[in-house]
Design a protein around this motif. Structure first.
Motif, mmCIF file in Angstrom:
data_model
loop_
_atom_site.group_PDB
_atom_site.id
_atom_site.type_symbol
_atom_site.label_atom_id
_atom_site.label_comp_id
_atom_site.label_asym_id
_atom_site.label_seq_id
_atom_site.Cartn_x
_atom_site.Cartn_y
_atom_site.Cartn_z
ATOM 1 N N TYR A 197 -43.169 -62.468 -13.074
ATOM 2 C CA TYR A 197 -42.735 -61.462 -13.547
ATOM 3 C C TYR A 197 -41.554 -61.893 -14.327
ATOM 4 C CZ TYR A 197 -39.318 -62.453 -10.191
ATOM 5 O OH TYR A 197 -38.242 -62.984 -9.307
ATOM 6 N N PRO B 87 -32.165 -60.242 8.905
ATOM 7 C CA PRO B 87 -32.923 -59.240 8.568
ATOM 8 C C PRO B 87 -34.201 -59.738 8.471
ATOM 9 C CG PRO B 87 -31.508 -60.368 6.799
ATOM 10 C CD PRO B 87 -31.353 -61.192 7.885
ATOM 11 N N VAL B 121 -25.116 -58.440 6.577
ATOM 12 C CA VAL B 121 -25.874 -57.538 6.250
ATOM 13 C C VAL B 121 -25.409 -56.210 6.063
ATOM 14 C CG1 VAL B 121 -28.066 -58.768 7.057
ATOM 15 C CG2 VAL B 121 -26.967 -57.121 8.683
ATOM 16 N N PRO B 123 -22.016 -53.542 4.854
ATOM 17 C CA PRO B 123 -20.559 -53.810 4.665
ATOM 18 C C PRO B 123 -19.366 -53.686 5.570
ATOM 19 C CG PRO B 123 -21.865 -51.943 3.453
ATOM 20 C CD PRO B 123 -22.725 -52.807 4.607
ATOM 21 N N ARG B 141 -33.035 -60.215 0.841
ATOM 22 C CA ARG B 141 -33.321 -58.745 0.585
ATOM 23 C C ARG B 141 -31.953 -57.897 0.382
ATOM 24 N NH1 ARG B 141 -35.871 -61.299 4.039
ATOM 25 N NH2 ARG B 141 -38.101 -61.357 4.368
ATOM 26 N N ASN B 142 -30.896 -58.368 0.458
ATOM 27 C CA ASN B 142 -29.808 -57.442 0.314
ATOM 28 C C ASN B 142 -28.943 -57.891 -1.207
ATOM 29 O OD1 ASN B 142 -29.402 -55.672 2.374
ATOM 30 N ND2 ASN B 142 -28.760 -57.641 3.563
ATOM 31 N N GLN B 144 -29.655 -56.565 -4.227
ATOM 32 C CA GLN B 144 -29.120 -55.389 -4.881
ATOM 33 C C GLN B 144 -28.641 -54.329 -3.962
ATOM 34 O OE1 GLN B 144 -32.465 -54.726 -7.687
ATOM 35 N NE2 GLN B 144 -31.268 -55.610 -9.211
ATOM 36 N N ASN B 145 -28.216 -54.819 -2.664
ATOM 37 C CA ASN B 145 -27.508 -53.890 -1.898
ATOM 38 C C ASN B 145 -26.087 -53.712 -2.418
ATOM 39 O OD1 ASN B 145 -26.042 -52.665 0.072
ATOM 40 N ND2 ASN B 145 -27.079 -53.622 1.862
ATOM 41 N N PHE B 146 -25.936 -52.945 -3.303
ATOM 42 C CA PHE B 146 -24.738 -52.996 -4.043
ATOM 43 C C PHE B 146 -23.514 -52.698 -3.086
ATOM 44 C CE2 PHE B 146 -28.036 -51.982 -7.404
ATOM 45 C CZ PHE B 146 -28.077 -53.273 -7.933
ATOM 46 N N GLU B 147 -23.748 -51.796 -2.393
ATOM 47 C CA GLU B 147 -22.432 -51.457 -1.442
ATOM 48 C C GLU B 147 -21.917 -52.646 -0.868
ATOM 49 O OE1 GLU B 147 -21.242 -48.439 -1.612
ATOM 50 O OE2 GLU B 147 -22.728 -48.557 -3.360
ATOM 51 N N ARG B 163 -30.896 -65.227 -4.342
ATOM 52 C CA ARG B 163 -31.685 -64.571 -5.359
ATOM 53 C C ARG B 163 -32.659 -63.589 -4.559
ATOM 54 N NH1 ARG B 163 -35.403 -67.605 -10.106
ATOM 55 N NH2 ARG B 163 -36.088 -65.631 -11.120
ATOM 56 N N GLY B 164 -32.604 -62.587 -5.034
ATOM 57 C CA GLY B 164 -33.785 -61.460 -4.673
ATOM 58 C C GLY B 164 -35.128 -61.890 -4.498
ATOM 59 N N LEU B 165 -36.061 -61.327 -3.727
ATOM 60 C CA LEU B 165 -37.453 -61.904 -3.644
ATOM 61 C C LEU B 165 -38.164 -61.956 -4.918
ATOM 62 C CD1 LEU B 165 -38.119 -59.794 -0.439
ATOM 63 C CD2 LEU B 165 -38.497 -62.127 -0.540
ATOM 64 N N VAL C 121 -27.199 -44.705 -0.517
ATOM 65 C CA VAL C 121 -27.205 -46.153 -0.616
ATOM 66 C C VAL C 121 -26.198 -46.874 0.501
ATOM 67 C CG1 VAL C 121 -27.814 -46.182 -3.116
ATOM 68 C CG2 VAL C 121 -25.428 -46.242 -2.390
ATOM 69 N N SER C 122 -25.479 -46.117 1.268
ATOM 70 C CA SER C 122 -24.577 -46.634 1.890
ATOM 71 C C SER C 122 -24.776 -45.967 3.597
ATOM 72 C CB SER C 122 -23.241 -46.697 1.619
ATOM 73 O OG SER C 122 -22.357 -47.425 2.472
ATOM 74 N N ARG C 141 -34.518 -50.806 -4.008
ATOM 75 C CA ARG C 141 -33.802 -51.822 -3.965
ATOM 76 C C ARG C 141 -33.031 -51.865 -2.472
ATOM 77 N NH1 ARG C 141 -33.389 -50.133 -8.566
ATOM 78 N NH2 ARG C 141 -33.501 -51.345 -10.564
ATOM 79 N N ASN C 142 -33.221 -50.782 -1.892
ATOM 80 C CA ASN C 142 -32.658 -50.701 -0.366
ATOM 81 C C ASN C 142 -33.795 -50.755 0.534
ATOM 82 O OD1 ASN C 142 -29.705 -50.759 -0.594
ATOM 83 N ND2 ASN C 142 -29.797 -48.798 -1.570
ATOM 84 N N GLN C 144 -35.391 -52.814 2.195
ATOM 85 C CA GLN C 144 -35.409 -53.738 3.221
ATOM 86 C C GLN C 144 -33.803 -53.796 3.567
ATOM 87 O OE1 GLN C 144 -37.571 -57.235 2.164
ATOM 88 N NE2 GLN C 144 -39.106 -56.456 3.977
ATOM 89 N N ASN C 145 -32.881 -52.827 3.199
ATOM 90 C CA ASN C 145 -31.480 -52.660 3.597
ATOM 91 C C ASN C 145 -31.630 -52.123 5.174
ATOM 92 O OD1 ASN C 145 -28.955 -51.869 4.235
ATOM 93 N ND2 ASN C 145 -28.629 -51.066 2.346
ATOM 94 N N PHE C 146 -32.160 -53.081 6.097
ATOM 95 C CA PHE C 146 -32.103 -52.455 7.464
ATOM 96 C C PHE C 146 -31.012 -51.639 8.245
ATOM 97 C CE2 PHE C 146 -34.744 -56.368 6.921
ATOM 98 C CZ PHE C 146 -36.071 -55.753 6.557
ATOM 99 N N GLU C 147 -29.783 -52.101 7.653
ATOM 100 C CA GLU C 147 -28.886 -51.324 8.105
ATOM 101 C C GLU C 147 -28.931 -49.590 7.811
ATOM 102 O OE1 GLU C 147 -26.967 -52.653 10.718
ATOM 103 O OE2 GLU C 147 -28.310 -54.361 10.234
ATOM 104 N N TYR C 178 -38.492 -49.294 10.980
ATOM 105 C CA TYR C 178 -37.289 -49.188 11.208
ATOM 106 C C TYR C 178 -36.754 -47.922 11.222
ATOM 107 C CZ TYR C 178 -35.642 -54.096 10.854
ATOM 108 O OH TYR C 178 -35.805 -55.564 11.217
#
Lengths: 291, 291, 291, 291
Positions: A197, B87, B121, B123, B141-142, B144-147, B163-165, C121-122, C141-142, C144-147, C178
């Protein structure tokens, strides 16, 4: 659950078989422990010495090819690549000079005492090619053109086999198996990037394929830094990485005037850049015949 | 040909536009030409010296972590990694020791005079983490967890961003931009393999991402050889390639007894393998503080 | 070879375990044979009736949202989507109106008697969100944001979980696990395209994920035709395919004036196109409450 | 804003350029607005009627092929597929019966009044094939075997061209252009899944390729549900999706006894499953000649 256990035993049996099957591949190191060394005139590919194969994407004229040959000669390099039959995405793109291109390559090779590697795309051209070139290249798009592989397997010339655009390593080894099982064990594998990609590079260089192929097979492995990256500025760093990881050689494209090249204009080095490229790589282990 | 000239002008315009856009990023080298050097206690990441970050996938106990720390110390290495918050794909897999893990890392770091890198993982845990660790890792995995990125951007600790997956290099740089634009410019980028169709490796190490990131940004770049390959037998060759291509450092996993590790058992080195790994890499430019 | 057979039996045992493991997933149909029906106010998702969820990419103003709501109402549609918290690749892109956006959604939902789906997102915003919206969306994008997943799992609101950008179906199911294992079984899965090498579409709609997810889990499955294709001209044909293959519903973006939209301008329908979209889909089985 | 206007002009210019380029293709709808209808004996492919092409993966014997033909006949289906030349990953897998296979196909076709589609893998076999079969198939692995494409372009038989394993839609259209520019405009395109990271299916069916190809070209488009999914349980749902999205037909594999099939055992339907498959698809628009 008893049924389940039986199923799993069957499955295990199947996997065992697959294992055996893989073991059975003639290209496999389990079949032949020592490295295959492919002799190309005075040079040996796979003998532990890391070599450079270079030349223009397409053969365009005698002058263009001779200028590149001269540069190779100057650096003590003996392996010239150049495309005569060009497989192109569009039928309206330059398709190569064909037989005329092979003749130019032959003339230049004779004059500069070089060995020539060029792609052949049709089974019927293998025989003709043998008169003009030293190594038959099978390109990425033809990696699973099994008729071509079988025909190359009957040739007395070494074959340089490029990994397919989206071929797994297992498929790549099986493609080589088509050649070896047809009688030709002088095979050089070439990692040239895979399709992913990511758009920052033309393809994604799968550098870890090199040690995997070296472990799994007894064949020499080259890395084509031009097609894997598609970017002139990445040729040198990726070539260093390829040498460090243990590739038997590097492939790269060089053109006297890339801006007017009939194919791959954006990614070929000019002669001056090529000089620097070679000089730099010597510090990283690249072998040349220079005194 | 007039048409052609117009076309070229159009193309140039488009490139200009892209250029402008990219130039605006704070992580971009166009914004800041000189390399960012991230200070981690006594060590500097990105100063031209190539370092090794190593440690267990998960912190499992004080003893396990201390044994690894001892090994690092022996080799003159100062950067310990270890997972406390893990995670995991499945909620039923070992999720790490959490705060307890951070405390173990802190104790070991103090005893062996090491710096510690550990993944955060959530905030809300950033603040707590600052008491225990030296570098906050944000995992693939995070990415793009922008928070989480914004919160890490407010921290006074350096951030190691993976870098993300399946992140593009552009998305990766933009993720770093979330951190820098929140106020924290101590960012270390880490290439850790991307997801492709190939199954011979866990991910595909995108080695050419290293020179691209070094050109495009002023940030240091590490290569995680463990997660990119997922194979113990590929750690050494890929680490050599990473050093050769100019990475600022290597990340690798080591465990006193990988067979019983609570995560990533198949890909961690044991202490003896680690000894060989470090010895080999020293020949390829790896820096240690050993006398 | 005896050793080999033992190895294989061990492996088989491991696989058995994995099988059991998968069987154990609470989202799995092996755990619960009948379909989970997620109640969203007066509507049931997963009851065999195929529904449409529509709305603007981002909530930009009361007027913009109300105009879309009016259109939904006219067509007898009851499920409004709209982004208040927007996870954007660049920190400099419009990030959504946040809480203000949720308030607009609530006001519009009350006035037009609609249910509202919006992305959170949070973890810390989940509780607030419950006051304003009917379904909590967790974006690609989240995934796999497991929290965030665990926090959503403690909510009393249904969760719409989107498949990650490059998530396997197995990872997608585990992400849902999850949520369910945290106590919330009102989960709606949403296929939204995966990242591949193909550039003709923004992502590649993995249409066969729908029957797989319907077989493997007991959860309802939607198809987001907007994000999977990224092309307005493909919304209708892919929506038809989604209905034919058995999706429980379609998600699509509509905006009163896409050309000035603050996000996703190129792929949202305008109100007139939306009218045609709904009318066409009714012929293919789409349910509306229209008389 | 002046700068902005210039940028927009540049952008427009670029798009124009792309437009021009694409317009030039003979397969493009801009070159020929009306649908190409490919006549295969009494059947027309691309005339708005959705047809089914079915048959065994490999022709193994007269009896096996005849039993499938009988089943087709019973359902009023007229298009039989069957592999005689089988391109296989490993040289040690069954490679098909070759010419013998074509003869069996011809005999069965004559006896049951069916048209036959079979893959040809070598340019030199095109001429022979014309005596035995009605449609020349070019398989995924040979999509960029340009010598084969050009040879097929000189044939008077229609060509069914499958999309390459990792071919972009643009490359697919250009491959078809090789055929049409060699003189043969009776081309049927076939989407058969692309290679992605997802492992739940053999390939990922790119369903949105169908409307794109229908828009961009004037050629008929089939969907091969067998190779795209590699799973018997997904044949019916994906075939429904293909019909709904506007494919001109479906391709599927059926074998009297899949468990003993010499290739693709896991994904072929048996005759009973095939009966149900056809009956179900009729409700979704599949055309048969049954009274």
């Amino acid at each position: 659950t008893l049924q389940h256990i039986f199923k799993e035993i069957f499955k295990a049996g199947l996997e065992l078989q697959e294992n055996d099957h893989r073991k059975a591949l003639l290209v496999s190191r389990r079949k032949k422990a020592e490295d295959t060394i492919v002799q190309v005139n005075q040079d040996s590919i796979g003998d532990g010495i890391q070599r450079l194969v270079a030349g223009p994407c397409s053969v365009e004229s005698y002058e263009q090819t001779a200028r590149v040959a001269e540069s190779l000669k100057k650096h003590g390099l003996a392996l010239l690549r150049g495309g005569a039959f060009k497989p192109r995405t569009s039928p309206y793109d330059f398709q190569g000079l064909g037989l005329e291109g092979l003749k130019i390559l032959k003339r230049v090779a004779d004059e500069y005492n070089l060995s020539v590697i060029s792609e052949i795309v049709s089974p019927k051209d293998i025989e003709t090619a043998e008169e003009y070139i030293d190594v038959i290249q099978i390109g990425a798009r033809n990696m699973q053109n099994f008729e071509l592989l079988k025909e190359a397997g009957k040739s007395n010339k070494p074959v340089l086999l490029k990994r397919g655009l989206a071929a797994t390593i297992e498929e790549f080894m099986n493609a080589a198996e088509y050649i070896i099982s047809s009688g030709n064990e002088n095979i050089i594998l070439c990692e040239r990037g895979i399709r992913t990609y990511e758009r920052a590079t033309r393809n994604t260089l799968d550098i870890s394929a090199v040690p995997i192929l070296k472990q799994e097979t007894h064949l020499p492995v080259l890395v084509d830094v031009t097609h894997s990256t598609g970017r002139r500025d990445l040729l040198l760093p990726t070539a260093k990485a390829a040498l460090a990881i243990g590739a038997d050689g590097i492939m790269a494209e060089v053109h006297p005037d890339p801006a007017v090249a009939l194919s791959d204009a954006a990614q070929q080095m000019d002669l001056e850049q090529f000089d620097q490229f070679v000089e730099q790589l010597k510090k990283y282990g690249l072998h040349t015949n220079e005194k």
